[in-house]
Scaffold this motif. Structure first.
Motif, mmCIF file in Angstrom:
data_model
loop_
_atom_site.group_PDB
_atom_site.id
_atom_site.type_symbol
_atom_site.label_atom_id
_atom_site.label_comp_id
_atom_site.label_asym_id
_atom_site.label_seq_id
_atom_site.Cartn_x
_atom_site.Cartn_y
_atom_site.Cartn_z
ATOM 1 N N LYS A 61 0.830 -1.208 0.000
ATOM 2 C CA LYS A 61 0.000 0.000 0.000
ATOM 3 C C LYS A 61 0.863 1.255 0.000
ATOM 4 N N VAL A 62 1.916 1.265 0.829
ATOM 5 C CA VAL A 62 2.908 2.352 0.831
ATOM 6 C C VAL A 62 4.256 1.656 0.734
ATOM 7 N N HIS B 59 -1.585 7.747 6.864
ATOM 8 C CA HIS B 59 -0.980 8.200 5.602
ATOM 9 C C HIS B 59 -1.880 7.849 4.419
ATOM 10 N N LEU B 60 -2.559 6.716 4.514
ATOM 11 C CA LEU B 60 -3.459 6.305 3.436
ATOM 12 C C LEU B 60 -4.800 7.020 3.489
#
Length: 257
Positions: free
Chosen positions: A29-30, A195-196
Motif C-alpha cells: 500500500k505504501v 498516511h493512506l
C-alpha cells in the motif's frame, strides 16, 4: 488499546490474525513502509511464539471436546458454504444475508462467541431460504451439528475462564509482554493507515477492535494528541468566466468642414 478481556489463550488467535491481515491489507500500500510492516509482523511472530511456549508449559485439564478441532470444523463449514452459494446458478440468494456483509473467510476467524452466533444465524437464515437453495437439508444438518458443538466449547471456555485468569505469574508476565508488542504494532499500523487516509481499516487487522467492547476504558479512538487523518476537501466551485466589458459607444466622426 487492546481489549483487556484478551486472555492468555486468546493471544494465539489475535496475534496470528494480526500477522495474516498485516500481510494481506498493508503490504504494497505504501512501498516505502513495507519494511515497517515486515518488522511489525516479525515482532508479532516472536511475541506469539514466546506466549505459546509459556502456555505449553502449563498443565492442561482434559476438555470435553477438542476446542481447536471444533473451531476448525466451524471455520471450514462457513468457508465451504460461502463457496457453495457462489457456485449456484443465478445466485438465488444474496450471500450477504447469511454472512451479514462480511467475507466468509474473515467471519470464520472471529472469536468463538461471534463464530457461534454466526453459525447459528447462517443456519436460521438457511431454514428461511431452504426452498431457494439446492441441497439445503444437507447443509442445515451440518450447520446445526457444528453450532451445537460450538455451544459446548463456549460453555467449557466460560467454565475455565476464572481458572485461566488465575494462572501463575509466568503466564501473566508473558501476557503483558505480548500486549506490549500487540499495542505497539497497533500504533505503527494506525500511522500507516493515517498516511493512506483509511483509519477505518484498523479493525480489519486487529480483531479485538472489531468485537463489541465489554469493558470501560476500551476504545478504538486515536490516542490523545494524535490527529485524525485529514478529511477530503470538498471540490471548490469553478470561478465564473470573465464577462467581456462593454465598450462605451464612440461618437460619430464629424464631417470635414
Amino acid at each position: 488499546m487492546a481489549d483487556p478481556y484478551i486472555d492468555p489463550f486468546e493471544t494465539k488467535i489475535y496475534g496470528k490474525f494480526a500477522r495474516e491481515q498485516m500481510a494481506a491489507v498493508l503490504m504494497g500500500k505504501v512501498a516505502a513502509l513495507d519494511g515497517m510492516v515486515e518488522f511489525a509482523m516479525g515482532k508479532q511472530l516472536l511475541a506469539d511464539q514466546a506466549m505459546s511456549d509459556v502456555l505449553d508449559r502449563q498443565p492442561k485439564p482434559a476438555p470435553e471436546l477438542d476446542s481447536a478441532e471444533v473451531l476448525e470444523e466451524a471455520r471450514d463449514v462457513i468457508v465451504r458454504f460461502g463457496s457453495y452459494l457462489d457456485s449456484l446458478k443465478g445466485r438465488p440468494v444474496d450471500p450477504k444475508v447469511f454472512f451479514r456483509g462480511e467475507m466468509p473467510s474473515v467471519l470464520a476467524r472471529r472469536r468463538i462467541t461471534k463464530l457461534t452466533a454466526a453459525v447459528g444465524h447462517i443456519a436460521d437464515e438457511l431454514e428461511r431460504q431452504r426452498e431457494k437453495v439446492r441441497g439445503a437439508e444437507v447443509w442445515l444438518a451440518e450447520l446445526r451439528e457444528v453450532h451445537e458443538k460450538l455451544g459446548i466449547v463456549e460453555r467449557q471456555q466460560r467454565a475455565t475462564r476464572v481458572e485461566r485468569l488465575e494462572l501463575g505469574p509466568e503466564v501473566s508476565t508473558a501476557r503483558e509482554a505480548w500486549l506490549g508488542v500487540y499495542n505497539a504494532n497497533k500504533s505503527l499500523v494506525r500511522g500507516l493507515l493515517a498516511h493512506l487516509g483509511k483509519p477505518e481499516l484498523l479493525p480489519l487487522i486487529f480483531d479485538d477492535l472489531a468485537e463489541v467492547h465489554r469493558a470501560s476504558g476500551v476504545s478504538d479512538a486515536l490516542p490523545p494528541g494524535q490527529p485524525a487523518a485529514p478529511a477530503a476537501q470538498p471540490a471548490q466551485p469553478a470561478a465564473p468566466a470573465a464577462q467581456p466589458t462593454a465598450s462605451p459607444a464612440q461618437p460619430a466622426a464629424s464631417p470635414d468642414a
